[in-house]
Every structure is written in structure tokens, then in C-alpha cells.
Design an enzyme around this catalytic site. Sequence first.
Site, PDB file in Angstrom:
ATOM      1  N   CYS A 133     -13.545  91.986  85.425  1.00  0.00           N
ATOM      2  CA  CYS A 133     -14.510  91.796  84.780  1.00  0.00           C
ATOM      3  C   CYS A 133     -14.476  90.886  83.740  1.00  0.00           C
ATOM      4  O   CYS A 133     -13.816  90.678  82.743  1.00  0.00           O
ATOM      5  CB  CYS A 133     -15.318  92.925  83.791  1.00  0.00           C
ATOM      6  SG  CYS A 133     -16.958  92.509  82.910  1.00  0.00           S
ATOM      7  N   CYS A 136     -16.516  90.363  80.515  1.00  0.00           N
ATOM      8  CA  CYS A 136     -15.139  91.381  79.619  1.00  0.00           C
ATOM      9  C   CYS A 136     -14.362  90.279  78.926  1.00  0.00           C
ATOM     10  O   CYS A 136     -13.901  89.985  78.283  1.00  0.00           O
ATOM     11  CB  CYS A 136     -15.118  91.910  79.752  1.00  0.00           C
ATOM     12  SG  CYS A 136     -16.579  93.679  79.582  1.00  0.00           S
TER      13      CYS A 136
END
Length: 178
Positions: A133, A136
Site C-alpha cells: 500500500c 500507507c
Amino acid sequence: MTMGLDALTAALPAYATDIRLNLGSTLGASTLTPTQTWGTALASAVAARNPVVLREIAAEALGHLGPEGVEAAKGAAAIMAMTNIYYRAKHLLDDERYASMPARLRMQIVARPGVDKGDFKLWCLAVSTINDCDVCVRSHEKTLRDKGFTPEQVHEALRIAAVVHAAAVTLDAEAALA
């Protein structure tokens, strides 16, 4: 190395000698604190999903983290399992309508992880890396830098995540081929 790490390295096949050596150097001689090292390793092992890797790293991590730290590392992996999917998908959709929608997902552990918040964020960074991700990873890296973590500390967590993941992939492949 104690029994958990010894058992893990012994379980790796000959073609994974590099992974075996890297486990020893990243976990056995990390520049992070023992709590940061073993929390990163345990959270990464949960994210990597291999039972042998998880069991052996958890056995070793308990002595470095204590029960509260073990729960927090597992909590970091659990919350990232949810948020990494959510934020990665919103990013992939690349539509401002989704960007403005609130997540409305409970994330209480992030506010009260039961361990140092910087350490917890380091563990979240490692898991977010394994879960791919980018949103993130960037967010956690910025938070860590704002909290005073150095690029070297962030780099060390990435190294640990990479090696733990590689051990899991290798053992998964061996199990599938057995």
C-alpha cells in the site's frame, strides 16, 4: 540467535541461504532497539501469513516484547490488513469523489496501541510495505520522520519486512511443492 530464529533458519532450504543469512543479520544485529526489531519482525510475520515463520518469530519475539508488545505487533498487522486494502483501493480508483469520503472504519488501536506510538507506526510501515500500500507506506514514513525517526531506522524496518516476507514466500513454495 535463540531457538525460534534457529528453527526458522533451519527450516529454509539450501537455495535460500541468502535469506537465512539475512535473517541473522537483520534480526540478530539490527540497529533498531530490540522492541522495534522484534515488533517489526512479528508484525511482518503476521502479514506474510506463513505458519512456520509466524510461529518461530512469535516464539522469539515474546522474550523481547513481552505479552503487551506481542499483542500490539499483532494488532499493527491486523489493522493494516484492513486499512491497506481500503486506502490502496481508494488510491487505485483515482477519483476525487472517493478521496473525500470518510473511511468510517474503527481504528482505535492506532490511538492507543499499548506500546510506544513511534514503534507501533514502524511496525505499521513494515506491514504496509508487505501489503503493497503505497499510500500507507508514505503516510507512515512521514509520521515516523515527524516523530524523529531517521531514514536509517525506517530503512532497517524495510529490510526486516523484506527478509521475513522472503522467508515466508520460500516456505510457502516448499510446502506447495512437497
